[in-house]
Design a protein around this motif. Sequence first.
Motif, mmCIF file in Angstrom:
data_model
loop_
_atom_site.group_PDB
_atom_site.id
_atom_site.type_symbol
_atom_site.label_atom_id
_atom_site.label_comp_id
_atom_site.label_asym_id
_atom_site.label_seq_id
_atom_site.Cartn_x
_atom_site.Cartn_y
_atom_site.Cartn_z
ATOM 1 N N SER A 18 0.840 -1.185 0.000
ATOM 2 C CA SER A 18 0.000 0.000 0.000
ATOM 3 C C SER A 18 0.875 1.234 0.000
ATOM 4 N N LYS A 20 -0.578 4.233 0.955
ATOM 5 C CA LYS A 20 -1.367 5.181 1.718
ATOM 6 C C LYS A 20 -0.546 5.796 2.836
ATOM 7 N N LYS A 82 -8.327 2.457 -1.625
ATOM 8 C CA LYS A 82 -8.754 2.546 -0.229
ATOM 9 C C LYS A 82 -8.720 1.194 0.491
ATOM 10 N N ASP A 83 -9.156 0.136 -0.191
ATOM 11 C CA ASP A 83 -9.213 -1.167 0.478
ATOM 12 C C ASP A 83 -8.675 -2.327 -0.354
ATOM 13 N N SER A 84 -8.124 -2.022 -1.528
ATOM 14 C CA SER A 84 -7.598 -3.115 -2.343
ATOM 15 C C SER A 84 -6.193 -2.816 -2.835
ATOM 16 N N TYR A 98 -7.734 -7.731 -1.137
ATOM 17 C CA TYR A 98 -8.253 -6.744 -0.194
ATOM 18 C C TYR A 98 -7.374 -6.755 1.043
ATOM 19 N N TYR A 99 -7.274 -5.606 1.697
ATOM 20 C CA TYR A 99 -6.407 -5.513 2.864
ATOM 21 C C TYR A 99 -6.990 -4.605 3.928
ATOM 22 N N ALA A 100 -6.476 -4.778 5.146
ATOM 23 C CA ALA A 100 -6.826 -3.904 6.267
ATOM 24 C C ALA A 100 -5.605 -3.802 7.168
ATOM 25 N N LYS A 102 -4.474 -2.657 11.009
ATOM 26 C CA LYS A 102 -4.877 -2.284 12.365
ATOM 27 C C LYS A 102 -3.614 -2.275 13.198
#
Length: 129
Positions: A18, A20, A82-84, A98-100, A102
């Motif tokens: 990512s 971001k 945003k999420d991929s 897809y990723y997250a 935390k």
Amino acid sequence: MRRLIGITALLALLSACSDKKGSLSGDWRMESITVNGKQQPLDDCTKKTYLNFGKDSITYHTFMPQADCKETVFHLAYKATKDSLKVTNETGRIERSYYAVKGDTLTITDTAEMGGQKFTSNLILIKKK
């Protein structure tokens, strides 16, 4: 089954990145893999695998027991939404996952079909300090 785990891990690894706000810059080590809801055992060699996230490319440091735990290093380009994650693989094909994120944990979810069967994998990576 061991080959399936290796292929699933590689697919997930090929999808990990990512750009971001630099949130994924640095090294992330493999923590666990779940395939179709079942935790997959990781040997000490495979646990050495980690990814280095750069601005627009990922450096993969993979360790597989079949190769006497020798390190293999390769680079792939990526783009993140945003999420991929969209990673351009070695054949030029774009792989999407897809990723997250935390805290210091990155979860990558990937779905693939092999031999008519659908596999959903979740790869957990922990930020190296």
